[in-house]
Write an enzyme that holds these catalytic residues in place. Structure first.
Site: not given
Lengths: 295, 295
Positions: A241, A173, A99
């Site tokens: 994050k 994502k 990711s």
């Protein structure tokens, strides 16, 4: 196994990478693996993987190179390492299942193209369980024809969706995490409305199960909120994050998304106030902190 | 049918009330019905209901009185009508299944107690389909012993949860709407992030189905957003009315709920800008309006 199957290298055989490798082997692919801690790669040898001492050596044997690494910096320094670029033969496809920021995916695609190498960003969702069972959701960004040609590879790992051009897999994502974060916030705020009004949050959750408000988050994270079990799971620092990466993506396209802004702020405050290591369902604590009990 | 079953009056046999009555009759209850438009009550006579010309007459024959009316004012003027209060025998239980403000439920409970009458607020979720199939989610506020004693009545209609004291049923119904509204917003913002980044919102939704972001809203309202089918369904004006009632409840308890505030503002703007009659999935249009396309 047919001779038309691509030879695969897999760089990063950790928690997610290892079960993905096991599934590729189960589907008959020729697999070369490398990992920074060699014992994790070595564990795949009995399943049929060839273990190499360097990432470049693994890449030199491959038509397709997966990377499954911890963050943007790890992916970038691996894929753009001159030794890797020299080892890869022309046309090799790099598939990054880590990711990362969407901008990192675009940068890698451009840089690899200059070396006659191809790129697909393909982050996954479904966790270790999905990786083990070969039921990951794979979100791919890149050229449609290239992604279609890799269908047998992806189908060993899970269900692939081609979302758009380079970077679009990483955006999907992030957008998935965006829904998760805001839905957690929705349930935390609704439970707080109920409990501060004198009702039972647990009974409220029971009452609404199976209706329009039903979600995986209500089932899993709602239960954690009721039991006040905030061991991760997915820690708040990772959620935060992701939300900051979403904010970067929003800034790039000048997007105003009010719920996303509100939930980013809430997770930021929770992380600052000692919640960084708690499960992201602990957003309930931040909502409660905003609303100290009367008396 | 046993002699211990309470005799029931049902006031308001509209879209939701009529199928609820049919289920009470199916379970063998003695039922007297009244409706402002008498033909809707008359339709229940062939199923075994006794139709009365006045609400007071229906109440005079009952141990339990259901109200299923359009809004707070209709419920209040019905239940506190001196003719109704005079007709009810001591101990009669009024069950309000309408959706009202929690404060209205508390007011009715107090006023009825002064006349030796009992009250349960019991709004429902599940729509006409749930009413027909006897699978409504019933969210009850009031004394536990009273609500337990009515279990056979409620089980004819669906699944009951006792959420708390008077008003808590109405708070739970509002909190359910709160989750629905914010989840719609989450999906609208995530789809906008994907599409404005150049990806396909439809492919994104396909990719994340069945994962942590899965919800009834992603399945139903997410599909409406992809197809841009915004015929209601649940119109924005009703969603916005519920959100304003939530704001009242928040003000009463001095609650700060940032996501709820943000989504209330978005629905307010959408209703003002001509979206009041559209399905609440049309919140996507408001997010898009905040983010005009570049170029």
């Amino acid at each position: 196994m047919t001779t038309t199957q691509p030879r695969i290298a897999f760089l990063g055989t950790g928690l997610m990478g290892a079960p993905m490798c096991a599934n590729l082997l189960k589907h008959g692919f020729t697999l070369t693996v490398w990992n920074r801690s060699p014992e994790k790669a070595q564990a795949l040898a009995p399943l049929g993987a060839t273990v190499t001492h360097s990432a470049a050596e693994a890449v030199s044997h491959a038509d397709v190179v997966f990377t499954m690494l911890s963050n943007d910096e790890a992916v970038e320094s691996m894929v753009l390492d001159p030794a890797i670029l020299a080892a890869a033969h022309s046309g090799t496809v790099f598939i990054d299942s880590s990711s990362t920021r969407p901008a990192t995916a675009k940068k890698l695609a451009t840089a690899l193209a200059e070396h006659q190498l191809q790129f697909v960003d393909c982050p996954v969702s479904g966790g270790v369980k999905g990786a083990q069972e070969g039921t990951l959701a794979l979100m791919a960004g890149g050229p449609a024809a290239l992604i279609e040609s890799l269908a047998p590879v992806f189908s060993a790992l899970g269900r692939l969706t081609h979302v758009g051009d380079h970077g679009a897999g990483q955006v999907a994502k992030l957008a998935n995490q965006q829904i998760v974060a805001i839905t957690i916030g929705a349930i935390a705020e609704a439970m707080t409305l109920v409990s501060r009004s004198g009702g039972s949050a647990a009974a409220f959750r029971d009452a609404i199960r199976g209706g329009f408000a039903e979600s995986t988050i209500l089932a899993l994270h709602g239960e954690r909120m009721i039991n006040r079990h905030f061991e991760p799971g997915g820690p708040c620092k990772h959620q935060y994050k992701d939300l900051r990466n979403i904010q970067s993506q929003m800034a790039l396209h000048h997007l105003q998304l009010p719920l996303t802004n509100a939930v980013t702020e809430l997770f930021g405050e929770l992380c600052e106030d000692g919640g960084a290591e708690l499960d992201h369902s602990a957003l309930l604590l931040q909502i409660e902190r905003l609303n100290p009990k009367e008396r």
